[in-house]
Scaffold this motif. Sequence first.
Motif, PDB file in Angstrom:
ATOM      1  N   ALA A 208      24.905  28.385  37.214  1.00 47.53           N
ATOM      2  CA  ALA A 208      23.904  29.192  36.516  1.00 47.53           C
ATOM      3  C   ALA A 208      22.553  29.042  37.200  1.00 47.53           C
ATOM      4  CB  ALA A 208      23.791  28.759  35.050  1.00 47.53           C
ATOM      5  N   SER A 209      21.889  30.176  37.471  1.00 49.90           N
ATOM      6  CA  SER A 209      20.574  30.185  38.115  1.00 49.90           C
ATOM      7  C   SER A 209      19.612  31.019  37.294  1.00 49.90           C
ATOM      8  CB  SER A 209      20.679  30.745  39.538  1.00 49.90           C
ATOM      9  OG  SER A 209      21.476  29.918  40.367  1.00 49.90           O
ATOM     10  N   SER A 210      18.301  30.869  37.589  1.00 48.48           N
ATOM     11  CA  SER A 210      17.282  31.519  36.768  1.00 48.48           C
ATOM     12  C   SER A 210      16.143  32.051  37.619  1.00 48.48           C
ATOM     13  CB  SER A 210      16.716  30.524  35.749  1.00 48.48           C
ATOM     14  OG  SER A 210      15.530  31.028  35.154  1.00 48.48           O
ATOM     15  N   PHE A 211      15.910  33.364  37.551  1.00 52.09           N
ATOM     16  CA  PHE A 211      14.719  33.916  38.187  1.00 52.09           C
ATOM     17  C   PHE A 211      13.465  33.566  37.394  1.00 52.09           C
ATOM     18  CE2 PHE A 211      17.812  36.986  40.074  1.00 52.09           C
ATOM     19  CZ  PHE A 211      17.588  36.630  41.399  1.00 52.09           C
ATOM     20  N   GLY A 212      13.612  33.349  36.093  1.00 50.53           N
ATOM     21  CA  GLY A 212      12.466  32.934  35.292  1.00 50.53           C
ATOM     22  C   GLY A 212      11.832  31.681  35.847  1.00 50.53           C
ATOM     23  N   LYS A 213      12.674  30.708  36.255  1.00 46.79           N
ATOM     24  CA  LYS A 213      12.172  29.470  36.827  1.00 46.79           C
ATOM     25  C   LYS A 213      11.751  29.671  38.282  1.00 46.79           C
ATOM     26  CE  LYS A 213      13.162  27.070  33.114  1.00 46.79           C
ATOM     27  NZ  LYS A 213      13.756  28.123  32.281  1.00 46.79           N
ATOM     28  N   SER A 214      12.625  30.298  39.089  1.00 48.40           N
ATOM     29  CA  SER A 214      12.367  30.391  40.528  1.00 48.40           C
ATOM     30  C   SER A 214      11.172  31.271  40.854  1.00 48.40           C
ATOM     31  CB  SER A 214      13.612  30.933  41.237  1.00 48.40           C
ATOM     32  OG  SER A 214      14.714  30.064  41.053  1.00 48.40           O
ATOM     33  N   LEU A 215      10.923  32.313  40.048  1.00 49.94           N
ATOM     34  CA  LEU A 215       9.823  33.241  40.309  1.00 49.94           C
ATOM     35  C   LEU A 215       8.693  33.093  39.295  1.00 49.94           C
ATOM     36  CD1 LEU A 215      11.888  36.466  41.158  1.00 49.94           C
ATOM     37  CD2 LEU A 215      11.012  34.717  42.734  1.00 49.94           C
ATOM     38  N   HIS A 216       8.727  32.049  38.472  1.00 52.79           N
ATOM     39  CA  HIS A 216       7.790  31.785  37.377  1.00 52.79           C
ATOM     40  C   HIS A 216       7.471  33.028  36.543  1.00 52.79           C
ATOM     41  CE1 HIS A 216       5.687  31.417  41.330  1.00 52.79           C
ATOM     42  NE2 HIS A 216       4.816  32.261  40.836  1.00 52.79           N
ATOM     43  N   VAL A 217       8.558  33.701  36.093  1.00 51.92           N
ATOM     44  CA  VAL A 217       8.440  34.796  35.118  1.00 51.92           C
ATOM     45  C   VAL A 217       9.429  34.498  33.984  1.00 51.92           C
ATOM     46  CG1 VAL A 217       7.544  36.634  36.593  1.00 51.92           C
ATOM     47  CG2 VAL A 217       9.999  36.166  36.602  1.00 51.92           C
ATOM     48  N   THR A 218       9.167  33.432  33.246  1.00 53.35           N
ATOM     49  CA  THR A 218      10.140  32.968  32.250  1.00 53.35           C
ATOM     50  C   THR A 218      10.410  34.012  31.175  1.00 53.35           C
ATOM     51  OG1 THR A 218       8.383  31.883  30.975  1.00 53.35           O
ATOM     52  CG2 THR A 218       9.523  30.558  32.638  1.00 53.35           C
ATOM     53  N   GLY A 219       9.412  34.830  30.850  1.00 56.32           N
ATOM     54  CA  GLY A 219       9.590  35.824  29.801  1.00 56.32           C
ATOM     55  C   GLY A 219      10.449  37.014  30.197  1.00 56.32           C
ATOM     56  N   TRP A 220      10.736  37.166  31.462  1.00 58.56           N
ATOM     57  CA  TRP A 220      11.598  38.270  31.890  1.00 58.56           C
ATOM     58  C   TRP A 220      13.049  38.016  31.523  1.00 58.56           C
ATOM     59  CZ3 TRP A 220      10.214  41.170  37.012  1.00 58.56           C
ATOM     60  CH2 TRP A 220       8.893  41.623  36.936  1.00 58.56           C
ATOM     61  N   LYS A 221      13.417  36.756  31.387  1.00 58.09           N
ATOM     62  CA  LYS A 221      14.775  36.387  30.950  1.00 58.09           C
ATOM     63  C   LYS A 221      15.851  37.050  31.811  1.00 58.09           C
ATOM     64  CE  LYS A 221      15.715  34.129  28.046  1.00 58.09           C
ATOM     65  NZ  LYS A 221      15.967  32.663  28.119  1.00 58.09           N
ATOM     66  N   VAL A 222      15.807  36.786  33.103  1.00 59.31           N
ATOM     67  CA  VAL A 222      16.851  37.268  34.011  1.00 59.31           C
ATOM     68  C   VAL A 222      17.400  36.079  34.788  1.00 59.31           C
ATOM     69  CG1 VAL A 222      17.451  38.789  35.930  1.00 59.31           C
ATOM     70  CG2 VAL A 222      15.737  39.516  34.253  1.00 59.31           C
ATOM     71  N   GLY A 223      18.700  35.870  34.691  1.00 59.16           N
ATOM     72  CA  GLY A 223      19.382  34.832  35.443  1.00 59.16           C
ATOM     73  C   GLY A 223      20.668  35.383  36.017  1.00 59.16           C
ATOM     74  N   TYR A 224      21.488  34.499  36.564  1.00 58.52           N
ATOM     75  CA  TYR A 224      22.772  34.970  37.078  1.00 58.52           C
ATOM     76  C   TYR A 224      23.761  33.824  37.164  1.00 58.52           C
ATOM     77  CZ  TYR A 224      20.848  33.364  41.610  1.00 58.52           C
ATOM     78  OH  TYR A 224      20.279  32.634  42.625  1.00 58.52           O
ATOM     79  N   LEU A 225      25.041  34.195  37.147  1.00 55.18           N
ATOM     80  CA  LEU A 225      26.143  33.258  37.286  1.00 55.18           C
ATOM     81  C   LEU A 225      26.912  33.577  38.560  1.00 55.18           C
ATOM     82  CD1 LEU A 225      27.623  33.360  33.659  1.00 55.18           C
ATOM     83  CD2 LEU A 225      26.039  31.656  34.584  1.00 55.18           C
ATOM     84  N   ILE A 226      27.368  32.536  39.230  1.00 56.22           N
ATOM     85  CA  ILE A 226      28.278  32.670  40.363  1.00 56.22           C
ATOM     86  C   ILE A 226      29.506  31.815  40.063  1.00 56.22           C
ATOM     87  CG2 ILE A 226      28.643  32.108  42.799  1.00 56.22           C
ATOM     88  CD1 ILE A 226      25.732  32.816  43.304  1.00 56.22           C
ATOM     89  N   ALA A 227      30.677  32.415  40.216  1.00 50.82           N
ATOM     90  CA  ALA A 227      31.920  31.710  39.906  1.00 50.82           C
ATOM     91  C   ALA A 227      33.066  32.383  40.652  1.00 50.82           C
ATOM     92  CB  ALA A 227      32.191  31.724  38.400  1.00 50.82           C
ATOM     93  N   PRO A 228      34.175  31.665  40.853  1.00 47.29           N
ATOM     94  CA  PRO A 228      35.341  32.295  41.481  1.00 47.29           C
ATOM     95  C   PRO A 228      35.869  33.452  40.635  1.00 47.29           C
ATOM     96  CG  PRO A 228      35.879  30.109  40.654  1.00 47.29           C
ATOM     97  CD  PRO A 228      34.401  30.243  40.553  1.00 47.29           C
ATOM     98  N   GLU A 229      36.575  34.350  41.274  1.00 48.11           N
ATOM     99  CA  GLU A 229      36.985  35.604  40.638  1.00 48.11           C
ATOM    100  C   GLU A 229      37.775  35.390  39.353  1.00 48.11           C
ATOM    101  OE1 GLU A 229      39.522  39.691  41.674  1.00 48.11           O
ATOM    102  OE2 GLU A 229      39.189  38.182  43.224  1.00 48.11           O
ATOM    103  N   ASN A 230      38.704  34.441  39.342  1.00 48.62           N
ATOM    104  CA  ASN A 230      39.543  34.262  38.147  1.00 48.62           C
ATOM    105  C   ASN A 230      38.724  33.840  36.937  1.00 48.62           C
ATOM    106  OD1 ASN A 230      39.192  31.692  39.505  1.00 48.62           O
ATOM    107  ND2 ASN A 230      40.729  30.849  38.106  1.00 48.62           N
ATOM    108  N   LEU A 231      37.653  33.075  37.157  1.00 45.12           N
ATOM    109  CA  LEU A 231      36.784  32.662  36.045  1.00 45.12           C
ATOM    110  C   LEU A 231      35.812  33.779  35.673  1.00 45.12           C
ATOM    111  CD1 LEU A 231      35.941  28.979  37.101  1.00 45.12           C
ATOM    112  CD2 LEU A 231      37.814  29.801  35.645  1.00 45.12           C
ATOM    113  N   MET A 232      35.239  34.432  36.675  1.00 48.22           N
ATOM    114  CA  MET A 232      34.283  35.508  36.408  1.00 48.22           C
ATOM    115  C   MET A 232      34.931  36.658  35.650  1.00 48.22           C
ATOM    116  SD  MET A 232      31.186  36.428  36.528  1.00 48.22           S
ATOM    117  CE  MET A 232      30.448  35.248  37.667  1.00 48.22           C
TER     118      MET A 232
END
Length: 361
Positions: A208-232
């Motif tokens: 799990a990653s977060s653009f809110g943290k990485s780009l200091h825009v916490t209120g935008w609430k945009v993140g993302y998940l990376i996982a193998p295909e069977n789990l995703m």
Amino acid sequence: MSQLANQHGAINLSQGFPNFPEDERLLQISERLIRENIHQYTPMAGLPSLMEKIAQQTEKQYNRKVNIATEMLITAGATQGVFTTINTFVSIDDEVIILDPSYDSYEPSVLVAGGKPVRLSLNNDYTPNFNRIEDAITSKTKMIVVNNPHNPTGRIWTEKDFEALETILDKHPQILILGDEVYEYITFTQPHISFNTREKLKHRTIVASSFGKSLHVTGWKVGYLIAPENLMYEMKKVHQFLVFSVNSFSQHAIAEHLDVVDFGEVSRMYQRKRDLFQSLLKNSRFELMPCDGTYFQVVNYSSISTQNDVDFAKKLITDNGVAGIPISVFYNDATDRHMLRFCFAKTDETLIQAAEKLCKI
């Protein structure tokens, strides 16, 4: 604590959000895009142009190639990603190991899924205790949550830590990992090691990653998940009926911004703030704990008071005008070692003013 800080006009170093301006380039992109035809639903899994940029960054940073069609999901903040992950794979009576002190969304997500949170304390220096972890594993253990870099302590896992976890999980192939890496681009003296780089674990890990943290825009609430295909494939089923798709405007703006942002500079900016805050508190009565990453500094106040950390944090607001977070609230058993967490994602002026007050104690 933020509410109490507002009531008393205290400097708020408690809640984890920046109080300085966003990147001017991101604001300019946003001003232009707001008039464009980008305000309808994006595809359920995310805006393709954003997903492609994330894939490029993931390959650049971690040498991992990600198939955006099958291995990635844009989420409404990393917290939604955490909830989606846990509620996809955890069923009634499944056990989930959580390492305390821990971010407060993990346990409720497990409880909503009908699972059982198994809260284990880190060592006193906030490093993982692998004997404790291995002893806690049972036939019902479904998942281990690993937050690295770690909130609230600011510690980072080492190569030896990952090797120890890999040795344990070799014996338990059924266990999944949720790697909460929202502070991955805010690290200092040692590099962040991502689950994206662990060949022995990638097939069973959701990152799990977060653009809110990485780009200091916490209120935008945009993140993302990376996982193998069977789990995703399974997580998308939950995501579709939880939020369907994420805010379109933010996705478009971030996709463009990723062409110009330098995550190395983000890390260096926060290191400057950490170093400034630490230097300002050097002659205070607070003992500074190690801070390897994140934008949090933990301090020990044992030489100042024997009060429990909740009462001391409240007194710090009412009597001294600075708000922090007591570390005991991040523990299942309210472990109190006289520690507070301060957020240094603030303007230099804010940090200087807060430190002046703290140094008078």
